[in-house]
Each structure stands twice: as C-alpha cells, then as structure tokens.
Design an enzyme around this catalytic site. Structure first.
Site, PDB file in Angstrom:
ATOM      1  N   THR A  54       3.489 -13.152  33.320  1.00  0.00           N
ATOM      2  CA  THR A  54       3.395 -11.946  34.127  1.00  0.00           C
ATOM      3  C   THR A  54       2.038 -11.263  33.950  1.00  0.00           C
ATOM      4  O   THR A  54       1.552 -10.602  34.871  1.00  0.00           O
ATOM      5  CB  THR A  54       4.536 -10.979  33.735  1.00  0.00           C
ATOM      6  OG1 THR A  54       5.790 -11.646  33.944  1.00  0.00           O
ATOM      7  CG2 THR A  54       4.511  -9.708  34.555  1.00  0.00           C
ATOM      8  N   TYR A 142       7.747 -20.255  23.185  1.00  0.00           N
ATOM      9  CA  TYR A 142       7.929 -19.778  24.564  1.00  0.00           C
ATOM     10  C   TYR A 142       8.345 -20.996  25.399  1.00  0.00           C
ATOM     11  O   TYR A 142       7.534 -21.877  25.658  1.00  0.00           O
ATOM     12  CB  TYR A 142       6.599 -19.194  25.039  1.00  0.00           C
ATOM     13  CG  TYR A 142       6.546 -18.607  26.424  1.00  0.00           C
ATOM     14  CD1 TYR A 142       7.675 -18.447  27.218  1.00  0.00           C
ATOM     15  CD2 TYR A 142       5.317 -18.184  26.941  1.00  0.00           C
ATOM     16  CE1 TYR A 142       7.580 -17.896  28.483  1.00  0.00           C
ATOM     17  CE2 TYR A 142       5.214 -17.624  28.212  1.00  0.00           C
ATOM     18  CZ  TYR A 142       6.353 -17.480  28.979  1.00  0.00           C
ATOM     19  OH  TYR A 142       6.258 -16.940  30.229  1.00  0.00           O
ATOM     20  N   LYS A 170      11.356 -17.249  22.946  1.00  0.00           N
ATOM     21  CA  LYS A 170      11.512 -16.610  24.247  1.00  0.00           C
ATOM     22  C   LYS A 170      11.857 -17.717  25.215  1.00  0.00           C
ATOM     23  O   LYS A 170      11.053 -18.619  25.452  1.00  0.00           O
ATOM     24  CB  LYS A 170      10.203 -15.935  24.673  1.00  0.00           C
ATOM     25  CG  LYS A 170      10.314 -15.341  26.064  1.00  0.00           C
ATOM     26  CD  LYS A 170       8.986 -14.975  26.686  1.00  0.00           C
ATOM     27  CE  LYS A 170       9.232 -14.677  28.171  1.00  0.00           C
ATOM     28  NZ  LYS A 170       7.976 -14.583  28.931  1.00  0.00           N
TER      29      LYS A 170
END
Lengths: 321, 321, 321, 321
Positions: A54, A142, A170
């Site tokens: 993001t 991640y 994550k």
C-alpha cells in the site's frame, strides 16, 4: 534499549499500511505526511507499517525510501511501533534499508520473498535464514503470493518460526485455510504474532484467534478498523457485522472506481486528497485519478461521510455500544 | 556519435544474456568476467546483453550493477553492441541505471514491465511513454510475463512501437503465437528488431522471420547458437535439426539438475565454473550447486564435450557443411 | 407438493457432500451406501448433497449416477432434503439428470459452470438462464473455479439471483472476500441460502452471517461439523475454536497422506473403509490408497478416535457445553 | 482388418478438427454435415478428427455424439482416416464412445486427461494404462492443458509411448519448447506421430520435424493448410511465410470478433454459415453470433475471399509455385 522494548510480543491490533504521500514521483509531500500520520494515530491504531504494498514501497527510489523512514520515525516519535517494509529483489538493498530503519528507531521490518525470480521453498528458507543473520531488527514474514508469486508454505513457516528474530507473519494471501494452518504454527511459540492483510477478512481472522490486521482502509478510517478489531476481540457479533458492512461498502465504492489491480491504491490516495489530508501523486507505473474518476471518489467520500470519520476522536460505534 | 551508430537497425543475430560472474553476493569475479566476455565474443555473437534475467540483474545491488556496466563497457570496447537490462520496480532507479549505461557506451537498454505491482495495459503504455522521454538510449521492450506477471499485449505493442526510441522487442514468453502476432507489428516499421528469448525456440523464430535470439546457453556454447542462427537464416534445415538436437540436449542435462525455476541459471553458472571460465557464486535467494549436483554438471560437461566447444574458433558444424 | 415443501428457505446447517461408495469403477457398494447414509444422518445433518466433487460425480457413468440418485432417495426417504449435483459439460445431460433427480424426490440440484470450455460471464448468465427454464427443481449455484476455471462474478450472481428457481449459492472458491461480497447480494432477496464449501472456513462463514456449509469431512464425522455449526450460530467462540482445531487436525492428517489434488477424496474414502462403513474403490482416474498409505490412514483414524466419533448420537462437545 | 490398415504409421499431414454442424443444441444439421465433409475432403486433407474441442465434443449429448460418429463414418467411407475424440471425465463413457467409434470404422481415438479433477502425473499414467487395455482402437494422446488443467509431462509421455496402442500425440499446449521435448521422445519409437494443435504453429512444427497439424481453420480453408503443410515439408520458406501471413490474418479477423475463449469457435461456425456450408447453431454454453458480430464475420469472409477459397480444387499458391 532492546528491540523487544519497542514491540509487544505478540503485536496485537490494527497496524495500518500507510500510503506514501507524494507531490511527484520522487518527492515526499511533507505537510501531507505529517497530517496523515496524525490522522491515523488519532484513530487509536496499535502500530504503523510503512513501505509496504500500500505504501508503493517497491516503486519508490531508495533515496526517497530512506527519507520516508527517517521522517516517519521523527513524526511518530515512539507513540506506536513503526514497522518498515524492506522486501527487495536484492539482498544487499534489503540489508541497507534495515540499517536505515534501525537508525530511525523502527521496531521491526516486514519481509516477503524476493519477487522477480520465483524461489523454491528450500531456497526461500535459506534466503530468510541468511538475511535474518545480517539485519539488526525483528522480522515479520510477509506472505503475499499474488505479488511475489510464491507463498511461505507450512513447512517453510515451521522452519522460519524457529529463528529468534522472526516475530510474526503478515498473511495477505486472502486464503483463510492457509491462515488457519499458519495459526496452528504460530501458537507453538509464545510471542509470535499473526496479522491478516485483506481488510475484508479482519473480523473473522480475529474471531478465529488472529492477533490483528494490516488494514489499508485504515489510512482513511482508522477508527472504523480499530472499532471492528475491538468488537471482534470481545466477541460482539452484532457490532462486528454492522462494521463489517461498512468495510465491504468501502470496497464496493472507493476501491472499485479503477479497473486494474491498482484500483485500491488509487482510490485510497484520491480519497485522502479529497479529504484534504495529503496529495495523491503516485509513483510510476501508476497515475492519480483525474476527471470523472476523481469525481466518483468525491461522491463516495461524501456519501460514506468519510469527512466525519476523520474527526479522529469519534468512535464509529453507535453511542452506548 | 548518435545511438544508431552503435546499434544496427534492425539488430540481428545472437545476443547472449550474460550471466554475472560473482565471487560472493556483492563482489564481481573480475578475472572470470574478462574470460567470460572473451569466450562469448570469440563465438561470433552479434551483441551482448547484461543485467537481464540470466544476469541475475534484479538480485544485484545497484552499486554492483553500475560496476558491471562500466567494466563490461571497457572489456567489450565497442566490438559488439552492449545492451543493458534496466527493468526495475522504481522508475527513478531505471533512469539512473540508464544514465550509467549511456556513460559506459551501451547501445541500448532492455526494459520490461515493472514487476511487483501488476499494471494494467493502459498503465503500462503510459509508463513506457514516460520513461522513454527520460532516458538517453534506445529501448528494447522485454516481454517476460512469467516473471513480471503481465505481457505487452498486441494493442500495447502497437502503441509503443510508434515511440521513436523503441527499437525492438525481446519476447521471452515462450508463446510462439504471440511471437507471430508481434512479428506482424514489427514488420510495419522499418528497423524494428524482434528477438526470441527461449533458446529452444531460436531456430523456428528465425525460420519464421524473426531477427535472432537472446540464448542463455550462449554463455556456454556461443558458437553453437551462432551456427544455429546462421543455418536458419540460410534455410539449411538439416543443419538446423542437427544443432537443435544439441540445444535440446543441453536443456535435458545441464539445465535439469536443479529442481526449481533457478535450475537453468544454476546449471549454466556451475558449468562455466567446471570449465574454468568463472566463479559460480550467486546472489541470494540462490546458492551455487554443491556436492552431488555439481558432480552431475561436471559429468554433463564432459559428455557434451563442452570443454571442446569452448575452443571458440571451431565451428560446431561438421566440416564441409 | 411444490419444491419449496421439501427445501427450507433459506436452507441452513450442514449439508454433507456424500462420497459415492463403490465396489468397482462402475458398481455401487449398496450395503456400504446404506450404512454411510445412516452414519451421516445420525450426526444430525440438515441435508445431503450427492454427486458433487466429493461424490466423484463427473467421473461416474450416467447409468451409475441415475442408480445412485434413486437409491439415495429411497434410503433418505424424506428425512432431510437431498441435493443432487448435475453439473455437466453437456446441457442436455444436466437436464436428463435433473429429471431423474426430480423423479427420485430430490429437493434441489447443484449446478456449476460447464467445466471444459471456459465460458465468459455473459455466456454463463445465458447458460444458467436457459437451463433454469428447462429443469423442474430449484438450483443452488456452485462456485468452484479451481475445477471449472471460472467463477460466478458478482455482477453475474446479481443477475442470476433474480431467477425464481435459483435458491442459493454454494461457494467453494476458498476466497472469503468473495464470500462476503456474495453475502451482500444474497441478503437482498429473502430465502436465498449461502453455503460455504471448504470445511476449514465453515466456522467463520457462519460467524459472519452465512447459512451453513457443505463440509466433506462430515462423511467421517458429521456430528463434529454439526456441533461446530451450532456453536457458531450461538456465537460460542470458545467451543468454535476448540472444534475448529479438530477440523484443522483432520486436514493435516487424514487429508494429507496423498500427494495430489485427490488427497482429500482418497483420505476420506480410505478412512471410511478403515471404519468399516463402506468400500473405498474409486472411479478413474483415481485409485484407492494401498499399503503404507492405507496404514497411515489407519493410524490417523485411531489417533483421532474417529471410531468413537462414529457413534452418532454422541456429541463431540465436552459435557455441559 | 487390423487397425493399422486404416492408419498410416506415422500419420502425417493435415487432420482438421471438424466443427459439429447443428440445427439446434441437440440436433445435427445433416445436410450441412454432408456439405462440410465434402468441402474439407476436397481440400486434400489427410484425415478427419471429430468430437474434439473444435467439435464441441464435451458439450454434446451422448446420443448426438454417437449419431455423429456413425454418420461421419458413412460420409467419409474410408477416403481418409477418421479420428474420434473420446475424452471424458467418466472412464466408462470414454470406453462406450470408443466402441461406437470402432463399429463405425474409425481409425483411432483421441484422448486427453480427464478434465474435472486435476490428476497427478502418476494417476494420469495409470488412467491411460487402464483405458488402453479396455478400448479396441489406437490412441492419440491429446495434450490440452488450457482445458484439462494438466499436461502430459515428459516422464509421463515416456511411459505412455511404450503402450502398444498409443500411436501419437496431438499437442495443443501452444508451448513449442514442450513440443520439441515431445519430439525427442516420439523419435525413439518408429511409427509414432506428433501433430501440432494451434494452426499458427503448424508451419514451424513441420519445419522442425513434426508430422502435421490439427488446424481448426481447415474447416474453412482446408487447402490453405494443406498447401502450408506441403510447403513446410519441402522446406520452401518463401511460400511458408506467404501462407503463414494468411493464417495469421484469419486469426486477427474471423477469430477475433468474439470477446471470450469461444471467439475462435463462434467465428469458424459463423463463417461457414455465411459461406452457405452449414448452420451455425451451437451447443450451450455458447450461442451463435447475431447482428453486428455476424456482419463483421460476413465482411471478413468477403475481404479474405474465403468464398473463393472454398472452391476446393484450387490451390492457394500462386501459379508456378
């Protein structure tokens, strides 16, 4: 001070993946950045994650990435833990970025698989083992197979969770079966944290035992996601479903104006610009919404009353909840 | 001197994607690099492409990439055109690398889609249009969807082939139907070059009107691919089939020892090390072959008589062909 | 009697996708079938789904499919609604199967996209509209993109939910973001049912407002899934997490012995055979587990105490829950 | 008479995958079928393949498939070998279809992997071994991963080419590297045939040693593909490139009117209807082109002079070639 001083074990709650306010492809919007940090922190979030997907991390020059790391460190000033995305195709550049992050007071780094060559799982294990030895901060793995082409498979996670400075995962795969499998592994070692990526899955991830989420929509409406997280923690299903409907509404409006995979990112940046928080310039290969697309975002912002939402001290829950 | 002085229009022939000789993850093997450049050039190749996929470009630090660009410029010294891979997720870093390449005398850059975020086709068009305005060298578009997730679709190619400094396409999709479609578009503008990536497809690409290929196996056996190219150009089908069998043999031996997508790269580097040409250290996330895997490569090198092949002046064709 | 007499609107609860007991590739294991039906129904399930993916539907001859439809109709005898999978690549054969199902007293059919040619979304809409006019039973749409290559996209669902005899959606995509989007659409028309396919997602699907699930593991342990469903309905999170751990344990044991996509199916059939419920013969291209693989299943069955679980009247919940 | 009496070993040349002329979803267009068979055979083709992907095989009822098999057997009457697609998800139905095919005088069947459940390679080997024992005709393996989800991998081919009634491979993967690998295996046993599926790849497949192709466009222009095949066989590269341009032109016109994967099929059927050869009704989930789409096909048919092409005795080559 040790790293664990800065980072709860496990890290719980909402850790927004901050967009990067730009005034052009290689210039930070400094004033917007300061406003955005305050906007997000006022929502009661539990951490801040910069230079992720993001945050357009891979699309920014290294110079700008370092500048952002330093500036966010100063702006946050220890109020919440700062996590820094250091995923890179080049091992050496990931190490360099981590050193900058450590100097700027970051609490941890977030690291996915290198994303040009698809590595095999044994190669991925060896890669993380090597880099973990070289970097001075705790690591959140991640899992982001849509962008890196490969997932951290269960046997790989099992190996990597034994590394002392791996502190959590994550998971942005969107695959909740994977998430549940990962949870079984996370539960074996005290202090590991399991965070969910996609915001539409935050509620169920927490209901089913996850520690929190990295919700991109929290750039716009941090309090919404904090309220949803807290409702899920206390098992308040009516509130969960009421707030979940708002989350899905964001997806079907603000994130659905664009036609490509960038629709989410462009929508969030444009909405923040409409709200007067920061500029919506983007790094290539993306360009900000213009003309009719911006008008649609403006209308969604009004209809969703996101301008009210940004009054940070107000909870989104009906009074008395 | 203008760029077109250095680059034939169209560029034709064999342009090997050079592996990057390393002595460790961030150090060039200088002596090996010099030997490798001479080995490849002695095979009669028509250009040299550095920092591509085979060159582990995305896995190398920017410092090392710049060092390699400069050193190869000096070693080649204008004998063949040098093409430099500048594909990056960050626009600014691609521009920086191109400026280094121009300073070092490179003839062109090779540029694929940014490979973290999957761009939509209109975004890809705009990206290439913008970067083409900023960089001082001709551009080969690089179609590599297995690694970048997106292809240059036909309508996108049509638009981009109108840009004055786009000079060709390297197609590594492995999809010959796409190649034929691209050829129709290339044929519309004089001087555009269409090169094929996968070496197993070189012969048919040239038989069907392509201009040449970027054959990774030419690191090992440059003359083999030059001979194959020339046989295809003159339509000598018996020789084509005889040499094609050798190409396929390489694939089923040297490139098939590893189990992951890195098998080709590891096999080529290991074979070059067995031949005494250069070190086979790799940049993460890869590691060189060791033990039994290296022994298998050694055996293949002997059986294929690659040690004879490296005598560069000898053609692989039977005498009298 | 109208169709709605047989089918609650919405259908809620656990609707196991029954495996098809075979004694060889084209012969039903009649005694095993009778035992299996009783085993499942004794678990308190809310419906029974035959000839789905778990039922090896597409791999069975039409003769055998018709025989199974009739026999299950007799065995169930109206105790729960029977749903019949009629997905086919040939429109005419789907209609034929539905007529058999109607004659045998089935409550509804389950229909996915035709799965050889990948249809475009407008083609899929037209296909369902046409077939809905021809068949005499209510339709559950079946979203199964891993096997059919295409999903029912949101705008397609929106159109199809307007058809009077479309009564719900079984979503086996494993994509909970899709599920939440589908839920918004289901909620617009009273009586539509939204069921989740993957059993690992059952709990969260119900917690987040879904109506139930088509859990393959309910062939083995129907009470486990009924208990989990009921715990989720009443929002009893401790029980949900305790039973969810058992569900995940099944996946990491019984379903993980095989190495291919058929591992789930072979594991369930083999375990049922170990438990003495039915034969584990399979239709091609699959073959039952033999030797060491069967021994591993036997061990898992003992360790998981699945032989106790099959005592159907006993709940899996600790007393007093 | 043994099967090999009917089938050259290897089978060489153009074997068009015939479309199935329908007057509605479950009715043959008998007059159109007779005209189409004569149109194709007059082009000089070397065989005829019915009930393949282009023949909408999986979308037709079994009743109609059997009717077509019988009728084509009568119409062709031994002039060329007839191959029948018997791929199915149900083993028993493939066997039934093969028995019909044998009764109708077919020369061979064409069989891909079962296409609902994705089988593992060892499962695929066992499946083909079992079915080969049960059916009375030679088998062409059909590699079609875009529709079946799995390919016949090299080691699988190696095993299956040892079966006495496996007589060749039709490769529709579009992956020429795979094709070359398959060719090495085909060359090991005398009499095996290697045919290419995608018509855009026919020329290079033959130039590189393949035996011919299953070109869908030969429904429209059989002579074009026969001429192209023959030019490639004699190594006449100028003619190859001239005819290849016509083949690519078909793809960019007639096959590009539709927007979905069905565009090729709809385009061919519509063009045949425009030419007055047969009806263009389709089996669900497809519908014929109507209105503007049909008008575009009509225009392409005129511009490409396909109406001239259908005069079967005329070669497409310039005189004197």
């Amino acid at each position: 001070m040790t790293v664990t001083d800065k980072l709860p074990a496990p890290l719980r709650g909402i850790v927004p993946p901050m967009i990067t306010p730009l005034s052009d492809r290689d210039t930070l919007d400094h004033a917007g950045l300061a406003r955005l940090v305050e906007h997000i922190l006022a929502g009661g979030v539990h951490g801040l994650f910069i230079l992720g997907t993001t945050g357009e991390g891979p699309n920014l020059s290294y110079r700008l990435r370092c500048e952002l790391i330093e500036r966010v460190g100063e702006l946050v000033a220890g109020r919440v833990p700062v996590l820094v995305g250091v995923t890179d195709t080049a091992f050496v550049e990931s190490v360099n970025l981590t050193e900058h992050a450590a100097d700027a007071g970051a609490a941890a780094v977030v690291l996915s698989a290198p994303y040009y060559f698809p590595a095999g799982q044994p190669e991925l294990v060896e890669y993380i083992e090597h880099i973990a030895q070289e970097i001075p901060l705790p690591i959140f793995l991640y899992n982001m197979p849509s962008h890196t082409k490969i997932a951290f498979e269960a046997t790989t996670l099992e190996r990597l969770f034994e590394l002392p400075n791996v502190v959590g995962l994550k998971d942005s795969s969107g695959n909740m079966s994977y998430f549940h499998e990962a949870k079984q592994l996370v539960d074996r070692r005290s202090g590991l944290s399991l965070l969910i990526g996609p915001e539409a899955l935050l509620a169920e991830a927490v209901l089913m035992g996850g520690h929190g989420g990295v919700a991109g929509g929290a750039n716009l409406a941090p309090r919404l996601f904090v309220d949803l997280y807290e409702a899920a923690v206390r098992g308040d299903r009516d509130t969960v479903l009421m707030l979940q409907a708002k989350v899905i509404k964001l997806a079907s409006t603000v994130y659905s104006v664009g036609q490509h995979a960038s629709a989410f990112l462009k929508g969030v940046k444009c909405a923040l610009s409409c709200l007067g928080i920061c500029d919506d310039a983007m790094a290539e290969p993306f360009q900000r919404f213009r003309g009719p697309q911006r008008e649609r975002i403006e209308r969604h912002v009004r209809e969703l009353e996101l301008d009210h939402v940004i009054a940070p001290s107000r909870s989104l829950l009906p009074e008395g909840t």
